[in-house]
Enzyme design. Sequence first.
Site, PDB file in Angstrom:
ATOM      1  N   GLU A 241       0.815  -1.212   0.000  1.00 51.14           N
ATOM      2  CA  GLU A 241       0.000   0.000   0.000  1.00 51.14           C
ATOM      3  C   GLU A 241       0.855   1.271   0.000  1.00 51.14           C
ATOM      4  OE1 GLU A 241      -3.556  -0.351   2.686  1.00 51.14           O
ATOM      5  OE2 GLU A 241      -2.495  -2.152   3.327  1.00 51.14           O
TER       6      GLU A 241
ATOM      7  N   SER B 175      -6.379  -3.098   2.404  1.00 51.08           N
ATOM      8  CA  SER B 175      -6.790  -2.527   1.111  1.00 51.08           C
ATOM      9  C   SER B 175      -7.181  -3.577   0.088  1.00 51.08           C
ATOM     10  CB  SER B 175      -5.674  -1.634   0.535  1.00 51.08           C
ATOM     11  OG  SER B 175      -5.562  -0.448   1.258  1.00 51.08           O
TER      12      SER B 175
ATOM     13  N   TYR C 271      -9.169   3.255  -4.689  1.00 50.57           N
ATOM     14  CA  TYR C 271      -8.229   4.357  -4.880  1.00 50.57           C
ATOM     15  C   TYR C 271      -8.241   4.959  -6.281  1.00 50.57           C
ATOM     16  CZ  TYR C 271      -6.631   2.399  -0.507  1.00 50.57           C
ATOM     17  OH  TYR C 271      -6.592   1.924   0.772  1.00 50.57           O
TER      18      TYR C 271
ATOM     19  N   ARG D 138     -11.417   2.326  11.490  1.00 52.92           N
ATOM     20  CA  ARG D 138     -12.573   2.183  10.607  1.00 52.92           C
ATOM     21  C   ARG D 138     -12.894   0.708  10.466  1.00 52.92           C
ATOM     22  NH1 ARG D 138     -10.843   2.615   5.696  1.00 52.92           N
ATOM     23  NH2 ARG D 138     -11.574   0.515   5.220  1.00 52.92           N
TER      24      ARG D 138
ATOM     25  N   ASP E  74     -15.196  -2.408   8.683  1.00 50.89           N
ATOM     26  CA  ASP E  74     -15.925  -2.785   7.478  1.00 50.89           C
ATOM     27  C   ASP E  74     -16.909  -3.894   7.800  1.00 50.89           C
ATOM     28  OD1 ASP E  74     -14.398  -0.965   6.025  1.00 50.89           O
ATOM     29  OD2 ASP E  74     -12.856  -2.447   5.580  1.00 50.89           O
TER      30      ASP E  74
ATOM     31  N   GLU F 208     -13.627  -6.642   9.346  1.00 51.97           N
ATOM     32  CA  GLU F 208     -12.299  -6.336   9.873  1.00 51.97           C
ATOM     33  C   GLU F 208     -12.250  -4.887  10.326  1.00 51.97           C
ATOM     34  OE1 GLU F 208      -9.462  -5.523   6.199  1.00 51.97           O
ATOM     35  OE2 GLU F 208     -10.590  -7.387   5.914  1.00 51.97           O
TER      36      GLU F 208
ATOM     37  N   ASN G  70      -9.554  -1.392  10.616  1.00 49.50           N
ATOM     38  CA  ASN G  70      -8.383  -0.739  10.040  1.00 49.50           C
ATOM     39  C   ASN G  70      -7.949   0.361  11.005  1.00 49.50           C
ATOM     40  OD1 ASN G  70      -6.636   0.898   8.525  1.00 49.50           O
ATOM     41  ND2 ASN G  70      -7.737   0.523   6.623  1.00 49.50           N
TER      42      ASN G  70
ATOM     43  N   GLY H 260      -7.357   5.293   5.393  1.00 47.72           N
ATOM     44  CA  GLY H 260      -6.805   6.154   4.353  1.00 47.72           C
ATOM     45  C   GLY H 260      -7.195   7.607   4.543  1.00 47.72           C
TER      46      GLY H 260
END
Length: 309
Positions: free
Chosen positions: A19, A146, A212, A251, A253, A270, A272, A276
Amino acid sequence: MSRWKAATVAVLLGGRSAEREVSLVSGAACADALDAAGFRTVRIDAADRLVERLVELRPDVCFNALHGRFGEDGRVPGLLDLLGIPYTHSGVLASALAMDKPQAKRVFQAVGLRCPEGVETSYAELVEHGPPIPGPIVVKPACEGSSVGVLIAPDGDITALARRNDVDPAQRLMVETYVRGRELTCGVLDDRALAVTEIVPRDGFYDYRAKYTSGFADHVVPADLPPEVYDSVLDWALRAHRALGCRGTSRCDFRWDPDQPGNDGLHLLEINTQPGMTPLSLLPEQAAFCGIPFGELVQRLLESARCDT
């Protein structure tokens, strides 16, 4: 006035993970925001001579804008703890647990958060013996972010994965039951769940390209959900954040199957710990929805910086 206003702020970006390019964009955006607010920043690419550069510069604080392995998995926070340099985002334990999907799942399930059925295996075992659970399945690296290396197999067919010759046979993988339905995400900032976003990919699933590249996915915030489900996503995201001991921001998901009654179709996928911070990223979008502009978001993260000692 910020306690770091007269400090040297090292923004860590880039690094050596898959990443890297995303981190370069996130880090530049955060550094630009801090520069615009009058902070004194130095940008450090963590891919080369990181320890030497930190020792030479001896910054007062580090803004950790790294993503993926070697930056988001607890190693950099551990280094900064040893050097005595305060840093943003989560500490060693929370970062390491969050990056290791099987371990994080064990913590989530222990506090009563529903996750998809899953089995930890290796690439070699998966290719030799086939999927350990029936399809539809999702195969993902145990320690990546990601959507790097993710394969969705509706019928359990892993032929595409088995044909790859660039994978370490010992690589740890997570094989999970694929949860049909809608993709949701929720950010947490300063121990407060922000908002729920529905992610609608225009083609396929929400992979690296869709995350992205402009035009490959739509973000609906706030997500149009039954109130019970919306509130549960907020609650689960905060509970997951606290269960791992995250700080600053995170964050989570989710997948939600609307064909199941109430919350029965909600699954936490999961967490994070280094969301981002690019122009297409979800956390800044949710913060803006809550009235927190990007510059303020970055400064609030900086104010949370500390060492775990």
